[in-house]
Design an enzyme around this catalytic site. Structure first.
Site, PDB file in Angstrom:
ATOM      1  N   CYS A  68       0.803  -1.159   0.063  1.00  0.00           N
ATOM      2  CA  CYS A  68      -0.065  -0.100  -0.262  1.00  0.00           C
ATOM      3  C   CYS A  68       0.904   1.316  -0.084  1.00  0.00           C
ATOM      4  CB  CYS A  68      -0.976  -0.053   1.018  1.00  0.00           C
ATOM      5  SG  CYS A  68      -1.878  -1.595   1.394  1.00  0.00           S
ATOM      6  N   ASP A  89       2.937   2.274   2.336  1.00  0.00           N
ATOM      7  CA  ASP A  89       3.094   2.879   3.660  1.00  0.00           C
ATOM      8  C   ASP A  89       3.362   1.738   4.658  1.00  0.00           C
ATOM      9  OD1 ASP A  89       2.563   5.887   3.787  1.00  0.00           O
ATOM     10  OD2 ASP A  89       0.633   5.139   3.099  1.00  0.00           O
ATOM     11  N   CYS A 136       4.917   8.102   2.361  1.00  0.00           N
ATOM     12  CA  CYS A 136       4.734   9.447   1.780  1.00  0.00           C
ATOM     13  C   CYS A 136       5.088  10.614   3.086  1.00  0.00           C
ATOM     14  CB  CYS A 136       3.397   9.862   1.391  1.00  0.00           C
ATOM     15  SG  CYS A 136       1.954   9.811   2.470  1.00  0.00           S
ATOM     16  N   CYS A 145      -2.914   7.836   6.863  1.00  0.00           N
ATOM     17  CA  CYS A 145      -1.521   7.959   7.602  1.00  0.00           C
ATOM     18  C   CYS A 145      -1.612   8.018   9.133  1.00  0.00           C
ATOM     19  CB  CYS A 145      -0.597   9.155   7.081  1.00  0.00           C
ATOM     20  SG  CYS A 145      -0.284   8.815   5.295  1.00  0.00           S
TER      21      CYS A 145
END
Ligand SMILES: Cc1ncc(COP(=O)(O)O)c(C=O)c1O
Ligand SMILES: Cc1ncc(COP(=O)(O)O)c(C=O)c1O
Lengths: 129, 392, 392, 129
Positions: free
Chosen positions: D38, D40, D63, D107
C-alpha cells in the site's frame, strides 16, 4: 484569386458594383428562379433582337453570391445569340467569378435557371416551344 | 475606408479585456506548472486555479466545488445534458427542452434521441418566451431532465428560468440552463434561479476563448464526458487550462464590478439603435421580447432583402454584425429561433443581430444609423420582392 | 534556498515557449473575432486558424481537413475512441488496447465497457513493449478499434505503432494512437505510422494548455463528442480557441526546427542523469526500454523509499519531478504502468520520473546528481525496509 | 494554517526534521502497521519504565504525511503513561499537525496503529494480555 472574405475580390466587385441591375421596360422575356423560402430569388429580363440578347437586367433577393452571379451572368450573355447564351453553364458563371465557395455553388445554378426561364418566356411569347 | 472598425457582434465573441490578458500573461510566461503536480510549480498553478474558482463561485452564489471548468459553452452543454441523461437513464428517458435553444443543446438532444431518449421541444410565444405551464404539462414520470436556456443568443429573450426551476423541483426533475449569453451580463444566482446545472463560456464576457464552466449543484450525479485523470474531482479529466481559467476569473471580477453600469449604458444605446432603425427604415420589425431581453441585443428583420447582403455591405463600412448565431452563419436555412417566434421565412432571411459590448460607443451607434438606410435602400432597389411603393 | 528552480517534469506540462506567447498575443489583444463570423473580424481569425492547421498538417504529413482542433489530449482520446466505437457499433463491439495507456484512454475504454463494449487490455513485456503478435491474436470478427499509444508518458517506451498499424489495416480495423508524449518530440508521419486517428496536446510541446488535436484520416467515420455548431466540418462544435490554435501552430513550427537537435541534446543529458544516478545510488533500477524511449524521459526506482518523500525533498531543493503521471500523483495506488512491466509493488512506490525539456541545462542535471544521493540516503535511514547493509 | 504544498508548514517541518527517527536498541516493545504494497509501513519502538514511555523511535516507509504523522505521534506520547498514550487518537495526531489532506488521513490511522501495536508487544513481553 485573393479571398478577402467568404468571397474573392471578383465576387465582391460584382456584389459592390452589380452590372445590369434593374428591370427592362417591355422586355422580350422575363424569367425567375429560386424562391424566397430558400433565401434566393432571381429575376432576369431580356430584350432580344435577331436572336441576339441586346439588353438584359436582373433583380435578386439573396446572398452576396446570388447578387454576384446574377451580375456576372448578365455580362456573359449580353450581345450573345440565344444559342450562345444557352451554352453558358452554371460552372462557366462560377469560373468567370474566379470560383465560389462550395456551399454557394447553387447560386450559379439559379443564375443559369433564371436566364433559361427568361429565354423560354421569350420563345413562348413568340409561340415557339 | 479608413474609419475605426465597429464591432457589434459581441454575442458571437467579445474582445478579451486588456485586464484579462494581463492576468493571464504570468501563467503563460512564468507559472507554467501542471495544477495536478505536487511540486511548487504545480502548487502555484493550483492556487491560481482555486482562487479563480472561488471568485467565480461567489459571483454566482455557488460553492467552489460545484464549478467544473470546461473548454467552453458547448462542452458544458454536452457534458451536462449527456451526463445527466446517462446517470439517470435507469429512472427514465425523457428530456424537455425548448425549440429556441442554441445548437449545442439542440444537437446534443438530437444525438440523445438517436441513442433511445425521447425529447420534447417546447414552443415559444411570439416574443420568444417559453411558457412554464407548457413545461409542467410536458413532464411525465419518465422525465429526467429539463434544459431551458437563460438568455437567447439570437433574439435576446430572457426565459422564466426560476419559474421553470420551481416546477422542476416539485417534480424531482434535474434542471439545466444554458447561461452562456447571460453570464456576466445579468445577475446570476443559482439558488434564485433554482437550477441544478448551468453552462457558461468565458469568451462571451471578455474572457479568453477555449474555457467555460459547468455548474453542478452538490448532490447532482453526473457521468463525465471526458474520462481520464483525476482532475476536477473526477468530473472532467484533462490538464487544467491554467491561463484560461485565470483569465476567466479576471473576466468575472470585471463583470462583478461593471455589469450593472454597463447593462444600463448598453441597453440605452441598444434602444437608440432599435428606435433609430425603425424610424429610418420602412418595413422593419424588431424580434424578441420588448422588455425581458439581454441588455446588449438588438435583432431586426428588414423586409425584401437578404441578411448576408446587409452583413457584407456593413462589413465594407467596417461594421461587424451577424445574420444568425455565428456558428450557423454559413448555413442556408433561416434561423430556427426566428421560425419559432413566427417570423415569416422571407423576413427571417432579412434579419440582422447587433450585439453591443463594453467597447461600444454612442458614436458607433450613430454611424450605424447613418449608413444602414442607404444599404437597405440599395439592396431593396435590386430585390424582386420589393414592390416599388414599398421601398423606403 | 535561492537557487534557480530546475523543472524536470516536462511530461506533465512544458513551459509555454516565449515565441508561442508572442504569436498568441495579437489574437488575445486585437484580432479577437469568432472564426465562424462572416465579417472581417471573423475572417482574420479564420485565416489564422487555417494557417496553423496547414502547418500542423504538413508537420505530420496529413491533410489540413484531417485535423480537428480540440481542448487537449484527453478530449482527443475521448472523441476518437468513443466516436469510432459509436460509429462502428453495428459492425462489432470489441476494442483492443494496451495495459499501459494513459488514463484518458483506459478510463474511456472502461466507460465503453459499461456501455456494452468489450475491451482487451494487452500485456507488455518488461521494457513496456506491446507485442504486435498479441494484437493480431486478439483481433476477432467483432473488433472495430485498436488503440495503442505512441510513447508512454511514465516510462517513455515507444511502441511499435507502424507494425500494429499494418495488422489493423490487414484486418480492416480502425487504428488510433495517443501521440501526446511524442508529438513534437519524435518525427511523426501518419502514413508511415499507418494510423487512422491520432491524439496530440499542445502543452506537451511548449504550446499553450487547453488545446489539442485529433487527426482523423479522410474516410474515417466518427461520431462527434461535442455536438452543436458547424465548426470543424461538424466534427467538433464550439467557438474555435483562436489564440490557442495559433500558439499550437507556432509550437509545431518550433518543433519542426528544433526537434532533431533537441532530441539528441536531451537524450545525452538524460543518459548522463540515468548513469549518474545508477552509479551513485545502490539498489536503483531504470524502468522502460533501454533504446526505444522518449529522448527526454528517465524513470528510476529507488528501493526502500517512497516516491512522494523523494519528490518533496527534491522540491525543497527547487527541483520539480514527478512520481507517476501528474494526474495520478495524488493517488495511493502504485502506477499501473510500472505494475504492467513487472516492477514489484514496493519498488514501484519508490519511483521517480525525470523529464527534460528545451530549457534543461547540463548544470541542472549535475545539480540533481549532487543532491539525489543525500536525499535517498536520508530517507533510507528512516525506512524500516532498508536493511542496514543495503543502505548506500 | 498556511499551505505551502500538498501539506501545511507544520507537516513539512516534521517531514524535513523528523523527531525521534530511528530504532531503539533493546526496546520494551516494537510494533508495525501498514504494508509496503500500500506504500506505507511504520515501525515504532518504545522503552517503557514504570508504565511511562521514556523513549520512542520510528522508522517509516511512506509519503510525506506518513513520515510527519510518525514524527508527531512520537512527540505526543513521549513521557506519557501508557494509558495516556492509548488515549491519543489518530484525529489528535492529525490535529496536532494542523490538519492533513483528506486522502492522507489514513496515515494518521497507521501512526495510531503502530503505537498500539508496540504497546501490545510490550504487554505481551510482560506476559500481560
Ligand atoms: C446560448 C449559447 N450556448 C452555447 C454556446 C456555445 O459556446 P462556445 O462556442 O463557447 O462553445 C453559445 C455561443 O456560441 C451560445 O450563445
Ligand atoms: C499519453 C498521454 N495521453 C493523454 C494525456 C492527456 O492530455 P491532456 O492533459 O492535455 O488532456 C496525457 C497528458 O496528461 C498523456 O501523457
Amino acid at each position: 484569386m485573393r479571398q478577402t472574405g467568404p468571397y474573392n475580390e471578383k465576387v465582391m466587385d460584382h456584389f459592390r458594383n452589380p452590372r445590369n441591375a434593374g428591370e427592362l421596360e417591355n422586355p422580350s422575356g422575363i424569367g425567375t428562379a429560386g424562391n424566397p423560402v430558400c433565401g434566393d430569388i432571381m429575376e432576369i429580363s431580356i430584350r432580344i433582337e435577331d436572336e441576339v440578347i441586346k439588353d438584359i437586367r436582373f433583380r435578386t433577393f439573396g446572398c452576396g453570391a446570388a447578387i454576384a452571379t446574377s451580375s456576372m451572368v448578365t455580362e456573359l450573355v449580353k450581345n450573345k445569340t440565344i444559342d450562345e447564351a444557352l451554352a453558358v453553364s452554371n460552372r462557366a458563371v462560377a469560373e468567370a467569378l474566379g470560383g465560389l465557395p462550395p456551399v454557394k455553388m447553387h447560386c450559379s445554378v439559379l443564375a443559369e435557371e433564371a436566364l433559361r426561364s427568361a429565354i423560354d418566356d421569350f420563345r413562348r411569347r413568340q409561340g415557339k416551344p | 475606408m479608413n474609419m475605426k472598425p465597429i464591432y457589434l457582434d459581441h454575442a458571437a465573441t467579445t474582445p478579451t479585456a486588456p485586464e484579462v490578458v494581463q492576468a493571464m500573461l504570468p501563467y503563460l510566461e512564468g507559472t507554467y506548472g501542471n495544477a495536478s503536480s505536487l511540486h511548487s510549480f504545480g502548487r502555484e498553478a493550483k492556487t491560481a486555479v482555486e482562487t479563480a474558482r472561488g471568485r467565480i463561485a461567489s459571483f454566482m452564489n455557488a460553492r467552489p466545488e460545484e464549478i467544473v471548468f470546461t473548454s467552453g459553452g458547448t462542452e458544458s452543454d454536452n457534458f451536462i445534458i449527456k451526463g445527466i441523461a446517462l446517470s439517470r437513464k435507469d429512472r427514465g428517458n425523457h428530456i424537455i427542452t425548448s425549440s429556441i435553444e442554441h445548437h449545442a443543446v439542440l444537437e446534443t438532444c438530437g444525438f440523445l434521441r438517436k441513442q433511445g431518449f425521447s425529447v420534447s421541444f417546447l414552443p415559444v410565444d411570439s416574443n420568444g418566451l417559453v411558457n412554464p405551464d407548457d413545461v409542467k404539462k410536458a413532464i411525465t414520470n419518465k422525465t429526467i431532465l429539463i434544459t431551458v436556456m437563460h438568455g437567447n443568443n439570437e433574439i435576446g429573450t430572457i426565459e422564466p428560468v426560476a419559474e421553470i426551476g420551481s416546477i422542476a423541483r416539485e417534480h424531482g426533475v434535474a434542471f439545466h440552463t444554458d447561461a452562456v449569453q447571460t453570464f456576466g451580463h445579468v445577475p446570476i444566482d443559482v439558488d434564485e434561479l433554482k437550477v441544478d446545472c448551468l453552462s457558461a463560456s468565458a469568451h462571451k464576457l471578455h474572457g479568453p476563448k477555449g474555457v467555460g464552466l459547468a455548474y453542478i449543484r452538490t448532490g447532482t450525479k453526473i457521468t463525465p464526458l471526458l474520462h481520464g485523470g483525476d482532475q476536477e474531482k473526477r468530473r472532467r479529466a484533462s490538464t487544467l487550462n491554467v491561463p484560461g481559467i485565470v483569465g476567466f476569473g479576471r473576466a468575472v471580477d470585471l463583470a462583478g464590478t461593471e455589469m450593472h453600469a454597463e447593462s444600463s449604458r448598453q441597453s440605452a444605446l441598444r434602444d437608440r439603435l432599435m428606435e433609430g432603425l425603425l424610424a429610418e427604415i420602412n418595413d422593419t420589425r424588431i424580434n424578441g421580447h420588448p422588455i425581458r431581453r439581454l441588455p446588449n441585443n438588438a435583432n431586426l428583420s428588414f423586409a425584401f432583402v437578404e441578411g448576408e447582403g446587409l452583413l457584407l455591405s456593413l462589413d465594407m463600412e467596417g461594421i461587424a454584425v451577424s445574420t444568425g448565431s455565428a456558428c450557423t452563419s454559413s448555413s442556408l436555412e433561416p434561423s430556427h429561433v426566428l421560425s419559432a417566434i413566427g417570423v415569416p421565412v422571407e423576413l427571417a432571411h432579412g434579419s440582422l443581430r447587433f450585439t453591443l459590448g463594453r467597447d461600444t460607443t454612442r458614436e458607433d451607434i450613430e454611424r450605424v444609423l447613418r449608413v444602414m438606410p442607404g444599404i437597405v435602400h440599395r439592396l431593396r432597389a435590386m430585390s424582386p420582392l420589393a414592390r416599388k411603393g414599398a421601398i423606403s
